[in-house]
Every structure is written in C-alpha cells, then in structure tokens.
Enzyme design. Structure first.
Site, short mmCIF file in Angstrom:
data_model
loop_
_atom_site.label_atom_id
_atom_site.label_comp_id
_atom_site.label_asym_id
_atom_site.label_seq_id
_atom_site.Cartn_x
_atom_site.Cartn_y
_atom_site.Cartn_z
N HIS A 136 55.47 -66.59 -3.34
CA HIS A 136 55.64 -68.04 -3.23
C HIS A 136 57.08 -68.42 -3.45
CE1 HIS A 136 51.43 -67.53 -4.83
NE2 HIS A 136 51.24 -68.08 -3.66
N GLY A 305 -0.45 -59.41 22.79
CA GLY A 305 -0.22 -58.54 23.94
C GLY A 305 1.23 -58.32 24.31
N ASP A 306 2.16 -58.63 23.40
CA ASP A 306 3.56 -58.44 23.79
C ASP A 306 4.28 -57.39 22.95
OD1 ASP A 306 3.77 -59.65 21.38
OD2 ASP A 306 5.19 -61.19 21.99
N SER A 349 9.72 -61.96 14.61
CA SER A 349 9.42 -61.40 13.30
C SER A 349 9.63 -59.90 13.27
CB SER A 349 7.99 -61.71 12.91
OG SER A 349 7.75 -63.08 13.06
N SER A 350 9.38 -59.23 14.41
CA SER A 350 9.59 -57.77 14.43
C SER A 350 11.04 -57.45 14.12
CB SER A 350 9.26 -57.20 15.80
OG SER A 350 7.93 -57.44 16.12
N THR A 397 -1.77 -52.82 8.48
CA THR A 397 -0.48 -53.13 9.10
C THR A 397 0.27 -51.81 9.27
OG1 THR A 397 0.76 -53.29 7.05
CG2 THR A 397 -0.42 -55.28 7.76
#
Ligand SMILES: *[C@@H]1O[C@H](CO)[C@@H](O)[C@H](O)[C@H]1NC(C)=O
Ligand SMILES: *[C@@H]1O[C@H](CO)[C@@H](O)[C@H](O)[C@H]1NC(C)=O
Length: 470
Positions: A136, A305-306, A349-350, A397
């Site tokens: 400075h 289904g995805d 979410s995956s 799960t």
C-alpha cells in the site's frame, strides 16, 4: 443496495456450504472483515476467517506484525482447490492455516508506488533500492545502493531466511518450495524474467528443490517498479492443490512444468493413468448406453419410463468429457469432476443423487488413495445419499444393491487384500441384491407412489430404479 449475489442454476438454490474470509494481515482489514464475520454469524451464516501474514521483512517483532503480501494468492488457490474438491470448511481452514506457516514473502523496489492524485509516499534516488515494502505504498525496512539482479536476489533470500530475523521463513537444503516471482506493477516482462532467473539460480545453489515457479503480476502496488519473491514450503498434497486446474484467467497453468526448471511446459499428452481412466469411463458409458431400452422398459413398470434416457444423457456427457481432455487421475479430483458433470448434464434428481454420492465419496480419497480408502469412499457416498435422500436399505431403491456392494468392499480394509476378487464379489453381491428387490415393497422413491404401498416421506426420485440389475 446489492453488492454481490450467488446464483444457482435456474430455479435451484446455490450450494453454499459456508464462507471463508481470507484476510491479509492489516489492522484495518482485520477489523472490517472481523465485523462482517460477526454480523454474518449473527444472521446464522457459517463463516470463518484465515489471516495471512507472510511478510518476512521485519527483523524484530513489531507491533504491526507480519503483513499479508503476495503469498496470499497461494492461500486463495489452495482454499479454492480444496473447496472445488468438496472439502468441508473445517478441513479447508485447517489445511490453509497449516500452509500459511510455511509461507514467506519479501519485496524490493526501485520506486515508490504511484497513487493517482497523491505525492509518492517515499523518495528513492536513481541509484537506490528499498527492501521489505508493503503493498500500500508503505516504505520498506531498509534502503540500499543498487545491486545487480543476482546480488539483489541473494540479499533478499538471505534476509527472508535468516534465523536471527524474527519473521524469517525456515528454509533448509532439500526443502521443496513453490516460488512466486511477482511484479509489483511497474516492471517490464524482461526485468521480471531476469529476477525470476536469478531467484531460480540462487535457490538451486542453496540446494532447494523448486517444484513450481509462478511468474507474473499477481499482487501489484500501483505501478511500483519492484518485485516480490514468495516461497511456500510444499508437500505432494499442497502441490496437487496448487496444480489443480482453474478457469481463473490470471492463474498461470504451470501445473505440469517439470520440477526444478522454469521451462513453461506444454500441456501433457494423456499419461498412461489418464488413458486408463478414460478407457474405464468409456466402458461404463457404452454399457449404460447399451442398456438404455431395457432401463426404460423396467422403469415403465415402476416409474415414468425415462430412466434409460436419463442415464444415456449422463453416459454421453461422460463420453464427450473424456474425449475432450484427459480426465484427472487423482481419485478425489476425478470423482468431484464427475459429480460436477452429472449435476450439470444429467439433471434432475438422478444428477443430484449421483452428485451427492460422488462428492461425498471423494472425501476419503483426499487423504489416501489406498484400497481401504475406496471402501471408505463407497461408505461415505452411500451415507450421503441416505442422509439427504431419506431412503434406507430394504426400501427397494438402488441403495439395496449399493449397500450389498459396499459390504463386499469392506474386505479391501484387510491387509493384503487383492482388488479383483473383492470387486468380483462386490458385483455379484450387488446383482443378487438387485434381484432380491423383485419381491420387496417399494418404501421410498418414485415407485412407492405406484401400487400404493407405503406413504412416501420424501419427494419422488428415481433411486428405486434397478440400475445395477444386469
Ligand atoms: C498480524 O499482525 C498482528 C499484529 O498487528 C500480529 O500480532 C499477528 O501475529 C499477525 N498475524 C499473522 C497471521 O501473522
Ligand atoms: C536480518 O537479516 C539481515 C539480512 O538481510 C541481517 O543483516 C540482519 O542482521 C538480520 N537480523 C536482524 C536481527 O536484523
């Protein structure tokens, strides 16, 4: 009204785990940032502060103490790389504080700085130089007649490491350092490079192992015609963090420069390890792509289904990524990078679940990359998914398969464990556990909404999908 904002992706909250203030040791800065910290804490934020004092100018302990100088940029880099790898705020504070203990900086200038509209803060004759300045415009600790670059650097390093000086950096032959040669603002590239060359020669004569040399304008003081030298004592871990890739434009990516020489190395050809990681990721991706229809078909019976499409999207993102550049080979960095990629590209979410799993799994691998650490990594990943996802084994799960595999991986902790049989066993256990979910009632995830089994406790997410079942 508003001076800063942290935004997440559209309609999602940003992930802020905490805030670290990195403050250079000046009274005013300590006070202002201390106040900010107290106020933020009062509002419930998790804020910590690390004060950097890397100044080696003072012979005697002074009231003003060691100031924060250019060494602070290494602290930023290390903290940033740790955060990027998903380290907790506690770990970051601890590692960064330890690193600052082996950090020293000293400045030398041929001129004061030039504050617009003000007179210079000190005067130097044409044949004089000033040692130990702040950033400075403060005057230094010693004024001397002009020396050659080699002499000047020799004198600076002597001052920085002289054990009789209270603020010295202990440096013995054989020590490994990162060297930063910083332009205080007014040097030409030519002058800066001459100083850098002199510093490298001088350190090599002292038997110091220079692992990296960063040369540039990192912390300037308004056109001051001077240079500062920073040394940081490093081990492999610190070096890895300093080498970690960054998109910060001003950071010189010298990560792959061969040790001890200043040659600015070309980017590396993908090494054998990177090539192997690449092959494994390609195989995982092509396997997922080949299973797309089957996964969709299974998901049509249990969800929307995805599932196959979602995983195909992830697989293609991984393929593109590994083809564009060699993937990181350090396990923690690899998992963290994959977490980022899936969060961004897989979506939904995956993406978040895999992101959580990989981020948590990277943690144990920061400390060690031995076989037991991989068992720890799997446990940490599963634990994070359970903590935030709300499902438990038995809920039908993906945790059912993952936990079975994790159980098998625990054998990696036995001394003398060999990888292949343990991995084979883990895969078989996972398959058997997935098969067994056929006869279970869905307890969490999207499948629990269908066939009206249990009341879902958490929002729908597709962890129920039998990904690992073939
Ligand atoms: C910062 O300066 C104060 C004196 O102002 C000193 O007591 C303290 O040790 C210094 N901190 C660091 C980290 O160097
Ligand atoms: C500090 O270092 C300098 C070398 O630059 C030396 O001249 C001086 O004697 C040292 N010690 C003290 C207490 O000043």
């Amino acid at each position: 009204m508003l001076t800063g904002v942290v935004a997440g992706a559209v309609f999602t909250s940003p992930a802020v785990a905490g805030t670290l203030l990195i403050v250079k040791n000046y009274t005013g800065d300590r006070l202002s940032f201390g106040l900010a910290l107290e106020r933020a804490r009062a509002m419930g934020a998790d804020v910590r502060m690390v004060v950097v004092g890397d100044d080696t100018a003072f012979a005697m302990p002074k009231k003003a103490g060691r100031r924060g100088l250019c060494g602070t940029i290494l602290v930023h880099k290390i903290a940033g790389a740790l955060a990027e790898a998903g380290a907790s705020l506690d770990v970051i504070v601890e590692k960064v504080s330890a690193a600052t203990k082996g950090l020293g900086t000293l400045g030398l200038s041929l001129s004061p700085c030039s504050v617009p509209g003000s007179k210079p803060t000190f005067q130097l004759a044409a044949d004089e130089m000033e040692l130990g300045l702040g950033i400075h415009g403060e005057a230094g600790v010693r004024r001397m007649k002009m020396l050659t670059a080699d002499e000047a650097v020799e004198m600076m390093l002597t001052h920085m490491t002289d054990p009789s000086n209270a603020s010295h950096l202990p440096l013995s032959p054989g020590a490994s350092v990162v060297l930063v040669v910083n332009n205080l603002g007014g040097l030409s590239c030519l002058e800066l490079s001459i100083m850098a060359g002199a510093a490298v020669r001088c350190l090599e004569r002292r038997g110091i192992s220079i692992t990296r040399v960063l040369v540039g304008s990192f912390m300037t003081a308004l056109e001051m015609a001077g240079v500062s030298l920073t040394l940081m004592l490093v081990d492999e871990e610190l070096l890895g963090l300093i080498d970690a890739k960054t998109t910060a434009m001003a950071w010189p990516n010298v990560a792959t420069a061969p040790a001890t020489r200043m040659s600015r190395a070309m980017p590396p050809p993908a090494g054998p390890d990177a090539a192997r990681v690449q092959r494994v990721l390609e195989l995982v991706s092509s396997t997922l792509l080949a299973m797309q229809d089957r996964l969709n078909e299974l998901d049509r019976q249990a969800g929307d289904g995805d599932c196959g499409h979602t995983h195909a999207r992830a697989a293609r993102a991984i393929q593109e990524w590994v083809r564009a550049q060699p993937p990181p080979t350090a396990p923690a960095q690899l998992l963290s990078a994959l977490a980022d990629l899936l969060l961004e590209k897989m979506g939904g979410s995956s993406g978040v679940l895999y992101g959580l799993f990989l981020t948590a799994a990277a943690q144990p691998l920061l400390r060690s990359t031995g076989l037991p650490a991989w068992a720890d990594a799997m446990d940490a990943g599963i634990e994070a998914m359970q903590r935030y996802g709300g499902a438990a084994p038995g809920d039908r799960t993906m945790l059912d398969s993952l936990c079975a595999a994790a159980q098998a991986l625990h054998s990696l902790r036995s001394p003398g464990a060999t990888l292949l049989p343990v991995l084979t066993n883990a895969v078989q256990s996972a398959e058997a556990a997935a098969e067994a979910t056929k006869h279970m009632e869905a307890g969490a995830g999207r499948a629990s909404y269908i066939r009206g089994g249990c009341t879902p406790l958490i929002p729908p997410h597709p962890i129920n999908k039998p990904l690992w079942s073939s």
